[in-house]
Enzyme design. Structure first.
Site, PDB file in Angstrom:
ATOM      1  N   GLU A 119       4.842   7.562  -5.320  1.00 51.68           N
ATOM      2  CA  GLU A 119       4.998   6.108  -5.404  1.00 51.68           C
ATOM      3  C   GLU A 119       5.489   5.743  -6.809  1.00 51.68           C
ATOM      4  O   GLU A 119       5.084   6.349  -7.796  1.00 51.68           O
ATOM      5  CB  GLU A 119       3.634   5.453  -5.135  1.00 51.68           C
ATOM      6  N   LYS A 156       5.238  -0.250   2.259  1.00 52.86           N
ATOM      7  CA  LYS A 156       3.775  -0.223   2.185  1.00 52.86           C
ATOM      8  C   LYS A 156       3.189  -1.461   2.851  1.00 52.86           C
ATOM      9  O   LYS A 156       3.599  -2.579   2.579  1.00 52.86           O
ATOM     10  CB  LYS A 156       3.344  -0.154   0.722  1.00 52.86           C
ATOM     11  N   CYS A 164      -0.573   5.528  -1.422  1.00 57.30           N
ATOM     12  CA  CYS A 164      -1.648   5.310  -2.394  1.00 57.30           C
ATOM     13  C   CYS A 164      -2.869   4.620  -1.795  1.00 57.30           C
ATOM     14  O   CYS A 164      -3.652   5.237  -1.085  1.00 57.30           O
ATOM     15  CB  CYS A 164      -1.080   4.529  -3.584  1.00 57.30           C
TER      16      CYS A 164
END
Length: 533
Positions: A291, A350, A402
């Protein structure tokens, strides 16, 4: 009548004697609750002391059993503070103690309410079962509210090295966490009954059996669940490379050096390409960057696109690039599959974005408290809407960026959409050398077992890792060093019971908790009416 007797017994045991330091005895439950919270924290990574969760809950059970709701609320809050204050200290590494203390203060309220529930059901037969379900109900609430929830600190995430880990494949984090809490409360109840037998030479068989089963069933279940854990390939294997480029320096300032971060990841990929050419390492089938490995939008910045293109062509295989991009006025945290011939081909945005990190709730209120905090999140990120599964030459790679690894639904739906392995690209540079990266790595280990998938964890600054479907870490990097990992990993297509059942085990445990609390309240009301008569 049993309910009333239990409550009286507890109060008699704790009633201070004027001649024996009564004041200290009155403080004992508060001290035990706080210390047991610290003990629970110590059971979490990077320490492999998973078993400390059992005495932590045993002591918490002792402090709560037979308590009134006001005392239980305070004891639960102290337990929550003892647990969460050290666990979440990393949230204040770069922004100061204010946000850290505010987060802990809010999250500890959930544990305080759990304490009330545990105290209520502690008067019931087989109370460790009801109490364990109450804890999981509290975790379910924390994972959903406020601002989309904050599942950090789920008991399951502290069990990556523990004997109970195979239960993740049975029912996910709720079943794994329930087993640990049940066993802890069961240990206390077993000890209490042994002490009672020594004192009175009489213990009800049903109570003794329930206490022993509370300890034995989770352990036996975990042993039986090992048959669900496998690292054998079901759809062949792929050789994967994980790139950790490192950052110029830790902290929030790294974002101001976006080009340097991109260049670092390009440089490490070119090093990999050179080692492939010299025969030092095998050529991977695809390369995974973390990321924020390109905070420069490659769709609008030709120079960023050019260096990514150079890296992909040098290594000769597709690269999954973590980028910050802007589309139609929307800021997105995006993974881009960059083919060495075709360029960008697939993307994933995301979906579970981080409050106060990627978007700012209550912006006006936060700005009134501290204008610097609003400056840290100048523009809110937007959410993606589709699960991320890249098809890379027939291999299905699921993506959970994440923060998403903490959420059960976010990981599961990549598997139900066909993922044969999972990647968790992350950026932990803003948290320096704190325990955060180890806590997140443990989450990925639990997810590997939960869904029986290889999990890769490419991180900007470490710790990056490759995790087998049985939860074992086969390779990992250090922190704040450039590195790459290359390994052949199994692709798997079968689904575990946890994958198939999804949220159902959690719903079932929440219903058990509600039933236990309802029973306890009803018993209390009937007891009061009998007393009045």
């Amino acid at each position: 009548m049993t309910v009333t007797a239990t409550s009286v017994d507890q109060s008699e045991q704790l009633r201070p004697s004027p001649a024996s330091g009564g004041r200290l005895l009155r403080l004992a439950p508060a001290a035990v609750s706080a210390l047991c919270g610290v003990l629970l924290y110590l059971s979490f990574p990077p320490r492999p002391l998973w078993w400390l969760a059992l005495p932590a809950f045993a002591g918490f059970g002792w402090a709560l059993r037979g308590r009134g709701w006001k005392a239980a609320l305070g004891l639960g809050y102290l337990f929550g503070l003892g647990f969460l204050l050290p666990l979440l200290v990393w949230t204040g590494v770069e922004v100061g103690p204010g946000p850290w203390l505010a987060l802990v203060a809010i999250e500890a309220v959930f544990i305080a309410l759990v304490g009330v529930g545990v105290a209520a059901v502690s008067r019931l037969p087989a109370w460790p079962v009801w109490a364990g379900a109450v804890w999981i109900a509290g975790e379910a609430a924390r994972a959903r509210a406020p601002f989309g929830g904050f599942p950090w600190g789920k008991i399951a995430f502290g069990q990556a090295d523990g004997v109970f880990l195979p239960l993740a494949a049975v029912g996910g984090t709720p079943v794994l966490g329930f087993a640990v809490v049940l066993c802890g409360f069961g240990l206390y109840e077993t000890g209490r009954l042994i002490a009672e037998r020594r004192r009175t030479r009489a213990v009800r068989r049903g109570a003794a059996a329930a206490a022993l089963l509370s300890v034995a069933v989770p352990v036996v279940g975990a042993v039986a669940a090992r048959s669900l854990v496998s690292d054998k390939a079901e759809d062949g294997t792929r050789t994967v490379a994980v790139i950790q480029g490192n950052v110029p320096r830790s902290g929030l300032e790294f974002s101001a050096q976006r080009r340097a971060v991109l260049d670092y990841h390009v440089r490490e990929t070119l090093k990999l390409a050179a080692d492939i050419q010299s025969g030092k390492t095998a050529r991977p089938d695809y390369v995974l960057w973390p990321e924020n490995s390109s905070d420069i939008d490659p769709f609008t910045n030709p120079d960023a696109a050019a260096v990514i293109e150079d890296a992909a062509q040098a290594v000769g295989v597709p690269i999954s690039v973590g980028a910050v991009v802007e589309k139609d006025g929307r800021l997105l945290n995006e993974q881009i599959l960059w083919d060495p011939v075709k360029g960008p081909t697939q993307t994933y945005d995301k979906r579970q974005i981080q409050p106060f990190g990627e978007y700012l709730p209550l912006r006006g209120l936060v700005g009134a408290v501290n204008k610097e905090w609003t400056g840290m999140v100048r523009q809110d990120f937007s959410r993606g809407h589709r699960p991320g599964v890249f098809d890379i030459d027939g291999a299905k790679v699921g993506l959970d960026t994440c923060y998403e690894a903490a959420f059960d639904w976010a990981v599961r739906d990549t598997v139900t959409r066909g993922a044969e392995m999972i990647s968790v690209p992350s950026n932990n540079a803003t948290f320096d050398r704190s325990e955060m990266t180890y806590q997140q790595l443990a989450m990925s280990r639990v997810r590997a077992v939960e869904h029986s998938r290889t999990v890769t964890v490419p991180v900007t600054s470490g710790v990056s890792a490759i995790i087998m479907p049985d939860g074992k870490v086969t390779q990992k990097t250090g922190m704040f060093v450039p590195a790459y990992l290359v390994q052949k990993v199994p692709l798997r297509t079968s689904r575990t019971p946890a994958t198939e059942l999804g949220v159902l085990p959690e719903i079932a445990l929440v219903l058990v908790a509600a039933g236990g609390i309802g029973w306890a309240i009803g018993s209390g009301l009937r007891g009061r009416r009998s007393g009045e008569v």
